[in-house]
Design a protein around this motif. Sequence first.
Motif, PDB file in Angstrom:
ATOM      1  N   ARG A   5       0.820  -1.212   0.000  1.00 33.35           N
ATOM      2  CA  ARG A   5       0.000   0.000   0.000  1.00 33.35           C
ATOM      3  C   ARG A   5       0.857   1.267   0.000  1.00 33.35           C
ATOM      4  NH1 ARG A   5      -4.760  -1.615  -1.875  1.00 33.35           N
ATOM      5  NH2 ARG A   5      -5.781  -3.171  -0.549  1.00 33.35           N
ATOM      6  N   SER A   6       2.059   1.165   0.542  1.00 31.34           N
ATOM      7  CA  SER A   6       2.911   2.339   0.649  1.00 31.34           C
ATOM      8  C   SER A   6       4.365   1.898   0.709  1.00 31.34           C
ATOM      9  CB  SER A   6       2.559   3.137   1.914  1.00 31.34           C
ATOM     10  OG  SER A   6       3.402   4.254   2.062  1.00 31.34           O
ATOM     11  N   HIS A   7       5.230   2.602  -0.022  1.00 26.10           N
ATOM     12  CA  HIS A   7       6.645   2.221  -0.037  1.00 26.10           C
ATOM     13  C   HIS A   7       7.475   3.456  -0.394  1.00 26.10           C
ATOM     14  CE1 HIS A   7       9.933  -0.782  -1.617  1.00 26.10           C
ATOM     15  NE2 HIS A   7      10.312  -0.116  -0.544  1.00 26.10           N
ATOM     16  N   VAL A   8       8.385   3.836   0.494  1.00 30.00           N
ATOM     17  CA  VAL A   8       9.244   4.990   0.255  1.00 30.00           C
ATOM     18  C   VAL A   8      10.647   4.685   0.763  1.00 30.00           C
ATOM     19  CG1 VAL A   8       8.643   6.102   2.453  1.00 30.00           C
ATOM     20  CG2 VAL A   8       9.444   7.501   0.537  1.00 30.00           C
ATOM     21  N   ARG A   9      11.651   5.181   0.041  1.00 29.86           N
ATOM     22  CA  ARG A   9      13.052   5.062   0.469  1.00 29.86           C
ATOM     23  C   ARG A   9      13.573   6.478   0.727  1.00 29.86           C
ATOM     24  NH1 ARG A   9      17.194   1.668  -2.614  1.00 29.86           N
ATOM     25  NH2 ARG A   9      17.706   0.708  -0.622  1.00 29.86           N
ATOM     26  N   GLU A 144      14.514  24.168   7.570  1.00 28.19           N
ATOM     27  CA  GLU A 144      14.641  24.156   6.112  1.00 28.19           C
ATOM     28  C   GLU A 144      14.455  22.789   5.479  1.00 28.19           C
ATOM     29  OE1 GLU A 144      19.358  23.761   5.286  1.00 28.19           O
ATOM     30  OE2 GLU A 144      18.644  25.746   5.850  1.00 28.19           O
ATOM     31  N   GLU A 145      14.844  21.711   6.159  1.00 21.73           N
ATOM     32  CA  GLU A 145      14.749  20.399   5.532  1.00 21.73           C
ATOM     33  C   GLU A 145      14.698  19.300   6.591  1.00 21.73           C
ATOM     34  OE1 GLU A 145      17.040  19.128   1.808  1.00 21.73           O
ATOM     35  OE2 GLU A 145      18.109  18.049   3.401  1.00 21.73           O
ATOM     36  N   LEU A 146      13.629  18.532   6.592  1.00 22.06           N
ATOM     37  CA  LEU A 146      13.522  17.415   7.524  1.00 22.06           C
ATOM     38  C   LEU A 146      14.431  16.274   7.087  1.00 22.06           C
ATOM     39  CD1 LEU A 146       9.670  17.154   8.162  1.00 22.06           C
ATOM     40  CD2 LEU A 146      11.392  18.306   9.556  1.00 22.06           C
ATOM     41  N   GLY A 147      14.890  15.505   8.071  1.00 22.71           N
ATOM     42  CA  GLY A 147      15.675  14.318   7.783  1.00 22.71           C
ATOM     43  C   GLY A 147      14.780  13.092   7.704  1.00 22.71           C
ATOM     44  N   PRO A 148      15.356  11.918   7.457  1.00 18.45           N
ATOM     45  CA  PRO A 148      14.560  10.712   7.274  1.00 18.45           C
ATOM     46  C   PRO A 148      13.764  10.282   8.505  1.00 18.45           C
ATOM     47  CG  PRO A 148      16.903  10.191   7.384  1.00 18.45           C
ATOM     48  CD  PRO A 148      16.801  11.676   7.260  1.00 18.45           C
ATOM     49  N   ALA A 149      14.269  10.558   9.707  1.00 16.92           N
ATOM     50  CA  ALA A 149      13.544  10.127  10.912  1.00 16.92           C
ATOM     51  C   ALA A 149      12.185  10.818  11.044  1.00 16.92           C
ATOM     52  CB  ALA A 149      14.400  10.343  12.159  1.00 16.92           C
ATOM     53  N   LEU A 161       0.913  16.072   4.325  1.00 21.00           N
ATOM     54  CA  LEU A 161       1.745  17.252   4.100  1.00 21.00           C
ATOM     55  C   LEU A 161       3.223  16.892   3.979  1.00 21.00           C
ATOM     56  CD1 LEU A 161       0.122  19.838   6.554  1.00 21.00           C
ATOM     57  CD2 LEU A 161      -0.173  19.667   4.073  1.00 21.00           C
ATOM     58  N   VAL A 162       3.608  15.732   4.512  1.00 19.79           N
ATOM     59  CA  VAL A 162       5.030  15.364   4.495  1.00 19.79           C
ATOM     60  C   VAL A 162       5.519  15.076   3.080  1.00 19.79           C
ATOM     61  CG1 VAL A 162       4.885  12.838   4.740  1.00 19.79           C
ATOM     62  CG2 VAL A 162       6.750  14.093   5.828  1.00 19.79           C
ATOM     63  N   VAL A 163       4.597  14.814   2.166  1.00 18.77           N
ATOM     64  CA  VAL A 163       5.000  14.591   0.770  1.00 18.77           C
ATOM     65  C   VAL A 163       5.752  15.807   0.241  1.00 18.77           C
ATOM     66  CG1 VAL A 163       4.170  14.210  -1.582  1.00 18.77           C
ATOM     67  CG2 VAL A 163       3.102  12.998   0.327  1.00 18.77           C
ATOM     68  N   GLY A 164       5.334  16.977   0.670  1.00 16.65           N
ATOM     69  CA  GLY A 164       5.998  18.204   0.246  1.00 16.65           C
ATOM     70  C   GLY A 164       7.349  18.412   0.906  1.00 16.65           C
ATOM     71  N   LYS A 165       7.672  17.581   1.900  1.00 19.86           N
ATOM     72  CA  LYS A 165       8.946  17.684   2.599  1.00 19.86           C
ATOM     73  C   LYS A 165       9.991  16.723   2.046  1.00 19.86           C
ATOM     74  CE  LYS A 165       7.230  20.518   5.747  1.00 19.86           C
ATOM     75  NZ  LYS A 165       7.674  21.926   5.903  1.00 19.86           N
ATOM     76  N   ASN A 168      15.156  15.652  -2.890  1.00 20.83           N
ATOM     77  CA  ASN A 168      15.391  15.181  -4.255  1.00 20.83           C
ATOM     78  C   ASN A 168      15.811  13.722  -4.307  1.00 20.83           C
ATOM     79  OD1 ASN A 168      14.749  17.680  -5.318  1.00 20.83           O
ATOM     80  ND2 ASN A 168      16.867  18.399  -5.308  1.00 20.83           N
ATOM     81  N   ALA A 169      16.592  13.278  -3.327  1.00 22.29           N
ATOM     82  CA  ALA A 169      17.115  11.911  -3.355  1.00 22.29           C
ATOM     83  C   ALA A 169      16.108  10.873  -2.872  1.00 22.29           C
ATOM     84  CB  ALA A 169      18.388  11.815  -2.511  1.00 22.29           C
ATOM     85  N   ASP A 170      15.033  11.309  -2.201  1.00 22.74           N
ATOM     86  CA  ASP A 170      14.036  10.365  -1.689  1.00 22.74           C
ATOM     87  C   ASP A 170      13.232   9.757  -2.845  1.00 22.74           C
ATOM     88  OD1 ASP A 170      14.848  11.000   0.896  1.00 22.74           O
ATOM     89  OD2 ASP A 170      13.357  12.595   1.101  1.00 22.74           O
ATOM     90  N   LYS A 171      12.775   8.516  -2.640  1.00 20.63           N
ATOM     91  CA  LYS A 171      12.096   7.801  -3.724  1.00 20.63           C
ATOM     92  C   LYS A 171      10.770   7.208  -3.238  1.00 20.63           C
ATOM     93  CE  LYS A 171      16.614   6.424  -5.569  1.00 20.63           C
ATOM     94  NZ  LYS A 171      17.507   5.277  -5.920  1.00 20.63           N
ATOM     95  N   VAL A 172       9.673   7.705  -3.788  1.00 21.06           N
ATOM     96  CA  VAL A 172       8.366   7.109  -3.508  1.00 21.06           C
ATOM     97  C   VAL A 172       8.145   5.996  -4.522  1.00 21.06           C
ATOM     98  CG1 VAL A 172       5.888   7.479  -3.336  1.00 21.06           C
ATOM     99  CG2 VAL A 172       7.470   9.276  -2.593  1.00 21.06           C
ATOM    100  N   LEU A 173       8.048   4.762  -4.036  1.00 24.70           N
ATOM    101  CA  LEU A 173       7.919   3.609  -4.925  1.00 24.70           C
ATOM    102  C   LEU A 173       6.489   3.104  -5.048  1.00 24.70           C
ATOM    103  CD1 LEU A 173      11.115   1.749  -3.649  1.00 24.70           C
ATOM    104  CD2 LEU A 173      10.897   3.233  -5.640  1.00 24.70           C
ATOM    105  N   GLU A 174       5.669   3.438  -4.051  1.00 31.75           N
ATOM    106  CA  GLU A 174       4.262   2.985  -4.084  1.00 31.75           C
ATOM    107  C   GLU A 174       3.449   3.812  -3.102  1.00 31.75           C
ATOM    108  OE1 GLU A 174       1.333   0.948  -5.787  1.00 31.75           O
ATOM    109  OE2 GLU A 174       3.375   0.228  -6.120  1.00 31.75           O
TER     110      GLU A 174
END
Length: 264
Positions: A5-9, A144-149, A161-165, A168-174
């Motif tokens: 249902r959801s997958h992000v790196r 200015e920029e949130l980290g992965p945690a 709203l976090v989608v907007g955060k 560039n290197a992050d990858k939404v896979l699903e």
Amino acid sequence: MSIIRSHVRLAVDFRASAPARVIAQWAEGLKLNAERINEKRQTMIPNEETYQSKLAKPSTDKFAPFVNPSFTSEAGLDSGDIINKQGANVRDSYIDYKEALDWVFATVDGVSAKRYKELVDLAREEFSRGTAKRSLPFTGIKIEELGPAPIASCWLVGDQLVVGKLRNADKVLEGGPFLVTKTKKRAALKAALTQRLIQAGAAIIRANFSPAVITAQNNLTNELVQGFIDPALGLDSFTTGGASRIDYVMDKDDLWLEVQVSQV
């Protein structure tokens, strides 16, 4: 069969040093609060009796397990002698402890805690390197920029709203952010998971990216998330490497935080 249902790196971005403004805020905060810090340490350790119970004894207890029971020094001291000697040295150091801190926080040339403030300035570079290595890769810089945690924590409480955060290197896979817990538990999961991911990241760095440590930390993180899961959602259990997971993973020389939510 499970459906993802959801997958992000999420990328873990390592820096050589922390931004100058972050270091400046850290240093100024410590210097502005020097008097309060001094008052607090005097309240916590007001006398030698408290020093012995809060510092000396715990220090000795933590030292003891590091001494090999079968070890004997060249001077003929066995493990018990060494532990007792170390304990005596700590117990007898209260005066040195108090005088050192009184000296650091003393008013000099009319400036309160002048030496302490000078030491803070001297520590800027070391703090910058340490922060850049141990915490900023995981926390990011809030203004200015949130980290992965924090991104991952927002992701698993369904914060769109976090989608907007995303960087560039992050990858939404699903899919996208997915609420895995009951609404009333969102805040608790978000706070606990953010802290856990920061702790896990720091542990992984200290262990020089040891695969065993990465697995152990991932186990702890997935166990935490699983404890918050809403059973009504029918999700696969969160486990390291599982269909539902929140794992730090190495890909060649890069560290990523991978979040996947699957439904049975």
